[in-house]
Design a protein around this motif. Structure first.
Motif, PDB file in Angstrom:
ATOM      1  N   PRO A  62       0.811  -1.214   0.000  1.00 47.44           N
ATOM      2  CA  PRO A  62       0.000   0.000   0.000  1.00 47.44           C
ATOM      3  C   PRO A  62       0.847   1.269   0.000  1.00 47.44           C
ATOM      4  CG  PRO A  62      -0.103  -1.102   2.142  1.00 47.44           C
ATOM      5  CD  PRO A  62       0.581  -2.034   1.193  1.00 47.44           C
TER       6      PRO A  62
ATOM      7  N   GLU B  39       1.516   2.282  -3.480  1.00 46.67           N
ATOM      8  CA  GLU B  39       0.281   2.757  -4.108  1.00 46.67           C
ATOM      9  C   GLU B  39      -0.007   4.205  -3.712  1.00 46.67           C
ATOM     10  OE1 GLU B  39      -3.165   0.297  -4.722  1.00 46.67           O
ATOM     11  OE2 GLU B  39      -2.148  -1.407  -3.785  1.00 46.67           O
TER      12      GLU B  39
ATOM     13  N   ARG C 234      -6.007  -1.846   0.789  1.00 44.42           N
ATOM     14  CA  ARG C 234      -4.904  -2.180  -0.111  1.00 44.42           C
ATOM     15  C   ARG C 234      -3.995  -3.240   0.502  1.00 44.42           C
ATOM     16  NH1 ARG C 234      -3.431   3.994  -2.189  1.00 44.42           N
ATOM     17  NH2 ARG C 234      -4.844   3.972  -3.981  1.00 44.42           N
TER      18      ARG C 234
END
Length: 202
Positions: free
Chosen positions: A139, A142, A180
């Protein structure tokens, strides 16, 4: 972290293996399309003035073969640089093991396809560590792409990625981080089912 980019473009997630200087590494791969031309995306990823706005200003010999350091103590070397399509750097957080980050860009009309590959010999690096304030790599990268997109869209960040810890997230951002993280856990489980596990990389 600005809310408009909490629901950024979908991210494709997968894993692989890669030999890096630190050894045989597990590699996570993120794919995303960014709605900006390749030259703008490359500049956002490599221009120190741009990076200062959403990550932290890199200092050092910022060319192929040179070394860099970020304000949070992250440091490394610039291993490959082929503008505007390929950047590879080693990546070591304070007290951590050396990983490698490789970013591939491809022009798609007025958009850019970005593929980010992060390889580490540290077990479980892609998932959340409930005892640590560090970003889990899955995550975390991201959110890095969210920041790239936000910067390109004109967002002004009160805090850069270098000073935000996941434990400081609240509300929608914390929900997104956990979502995520769970997706990366599912992706890793599926990948393990398709590939024979290598000791130390599970």
């Amino acid at each position: 972290m600005p809310e408009p980019y909490a629901s950024a473009a979908p991210t494709e997630r997968t894993f692989g293996r890669r030999q890096i200087q630190a050894g045989h590494a597990l590699m996570m791969v993120l794919g995303r399309t960014i709605d900006h031309p390749i030259g703008e995306v490359w500049a956002a990823l490599t221009d120190p003035d741009a990076l200062e706005q959403y990550v932290g200003r890199p200092e050092g010999d910022l060319r192929r073969g040179g070394n860099y350091e970020l304000p949070d103590g992250t440091r490394g070397a610039i291993l490959r640089c082929d503008p505007p399509r390929l950047l590879t750097v080693s990546f070591t957080r304070p007290g951590g093991r050396t990983a490698e980050l490789e970013i591939h860009l491809a022009a798609e009309d007025s958009q850019t396809r970005i593929e980010l590959k992060y390889a580490s010999v540290r077990s479980g690096f892609f998932l959340i560590d409930s005892e640590s304030g560090e970003w889990a790599a899955g995550p975390g990268w991201e959110f890095f792409l969210d920041h790239v997109t936000g910067y390109l869209g004109g967002e002004v960040f009160e805090e850069t990625m270098g000073v935000i810890g996941w434990t400081s997230l609240e509300g929608e951002q914390l929900r997104l981080y956990r979502e995520r993280n769970a997706e990366w856990a599912r992706t890793k489980e599926e990948w393990d089912q398709e590939h024979e596990a290598v000791p130390g990389l599970s």
